[in-house]
Design an enzyme around this catalytic site. Sequence first.
Site, PDB file in Angstrom:
ATOM      1  N   ASP A 111      -9.110  -6.896   4.213  1.00 13.00           N
ATOM      2  CA  ASP A 111     -10.047  -5.794   4.506  1.00 13.00           C
ATOM      3  C   ASP A 111     -11.432  -6.043   3.920  1.00 13.00           C
ATOM      4  O   ASP A 111     -12.162  -5.106   3.609  1.00 13.00           O
ATOM      5  CB  ASP A 111      -9.509  -4.449   3.973  1.00 13.00           C
ATOM      6  CG  ASP A 111      -8.092  -4.162   4.417  1.00 13.00           C
ATOM      7  OD1 ASP A 111      -7.842  -4.207   5.631  1.00 13.00           O
ATOM      8  OD2 ASP A 111      -7.231  -3.913   3.554  1.00 13.00           O
ATOM      9  N   HIS A 146      -9.185  -5.976  12.421  1.00 11.20           N
ATOM     10  CA  HIS A 146     -10.603  -6.125  12.123  1.00 11.20           C
ATOM     11  C   HIS A 146     -11.407  -5.207  13.035  1.00 11.20           C
ATOM     12  O   HIS A 146     -11.072  -5.002  14.191  1.00 11.20           O
ATOM     13  CB  HIS A 146     -11.068  -7.586  12.239  1.00 11.20           C
ATOM     14  CG  HIS A 146     -10.597  -8.300  13.457  1.00 11.20           C
ATOM     15  ND1 HIS A 146      -9.450  -9.074  13.466  1.00 11.20           N
ATOM     16  CD2 HIS A 146     -11.105  -8.388  14.709  1.00 11.20           C
ATOM     17  CE1 HIS A 146      -9.278  -9.593  14.664  1.00 11.20           C
ATOM     18  NE2 HIS A 146     -10.264  -9.188  15.435  1.00 11.20           N
TER      19      HIS A 146
END
EC number: 6.3.4.4
Length: 447
Positions: free
Chosen positions: A13, A41
């Site tokens: 992340d 993503h």
Amino acid sequence: MANVIVIGAQWGDEGKGKITDLLSRSADMVVRSQGGVNAGHTIVVQGQTFKLHLIPSGILYPDTECIIGSGTVIDPKVLLQELAQLQGFGVSTENLFISQTAHVTMPYHRLLDKASEERRGKRKIGTTGRGIGPTYADKSERIGIRVVDLMNPDDLREKLEWTINYKNVILDKLYNLEPLDPQSVISEYLEYAEQLRPYVVDSSLKIYDAIKKRKNILFEGAQGTLLDLDHGTYPYVTSSNPIAGGACVGSGIGPTVIDRVIGVAKAYTTRVGEGPFPTELHGEIGELLGDRGAEFGTTTGRARRCGWFDGVIGRYAVRINGLDCLAITKLDVLDELKEIKVCVAYELDGKICHDFPSNASEFARCQPIYETLPGWQTSTSDCRTLDDLPKPALNYLKFLAELMEAPIAIVSLGASRDQTIIVEDPIHGPKRALLHANGEPVSITND
């Protein structure tokens, strides 16, 4: 020509999607080498947000070929949903290619993943429940279903009939779950196969042909270094190898063709799921980071745990991946803070520890040793050069570069493509020597 790996330098992340999207402008091909729908993503282009799990970020560039490599595990239903989403926004998917040797996530993988996690109780890992671990387990046990099997109906029927009967025993006897109907699963996946057939190729050969033609290739990592199966915070890890070496294995190319490795790290630290997190913040500042950084998982929607930047795991990521440079993201999230802390070492059982301990119980006992830097308390989201940054923000970046012993090539100050400072050419920049070897400290760049 340059072949570049982009990896996460923390627990995932980190903003790899945006960085890969930026670099894809210079890439002829983008390759996803590991992971599955457990990784997500987010890319923002002209106000439009795209959330992808399997398809590489480069798909938004019409002339860029995108490869889902052999080291990935593919959920056909999710992949087809992503294709439909992109096509619905007018994005062409004709340049997407899927490795014929990638493994396929089946319904029993998802059932077993959730049942196993629930059975662990207090020892749960914090999986996404998407069947990734069981898919990789079947790969290692050599009973997995690969994309090439989907393309051959007779092979698929034979393999799935045996495998589903085998898995049904586990579902029934161990977890008291309803068994799956083999014929129903076979029919469902044969339908998926026909829709995916036009995309399936020998991906290793296709990548190698691009290398021989001296194309620019970007290898897009999923998750992060500290989630690596071998080198992460085991057992609180994923089931694949998100480090730079895993990109070669999962793509089917040799390490000698790689020119540069770029590590992406947030200006602070986050983690999803279980496991030790020395710099985690539980109070007001942790909540501020979560709110300003919109720290919710793309895949699960779970709130991410937030904490100060951890330089110990940062240095570890530089070492394990051989990072040439760094991309620091979400610097703007820190804009409101009066002071900012950075972990420079740990205290472990009364001793100072400068290196990441591989033992999970030791890591859980580590207490962070901080250095406190002044904040800047002004917006950085419109800065486009280092000179635009407030001096404390620039000093913060310099501190991180020296702490991690790697130069910073990119600074991200928001989700949009234009909210970026390019410090040095991240693709064609110099190869990183062993920093500090000549006694000179590293700065933001190699200059």
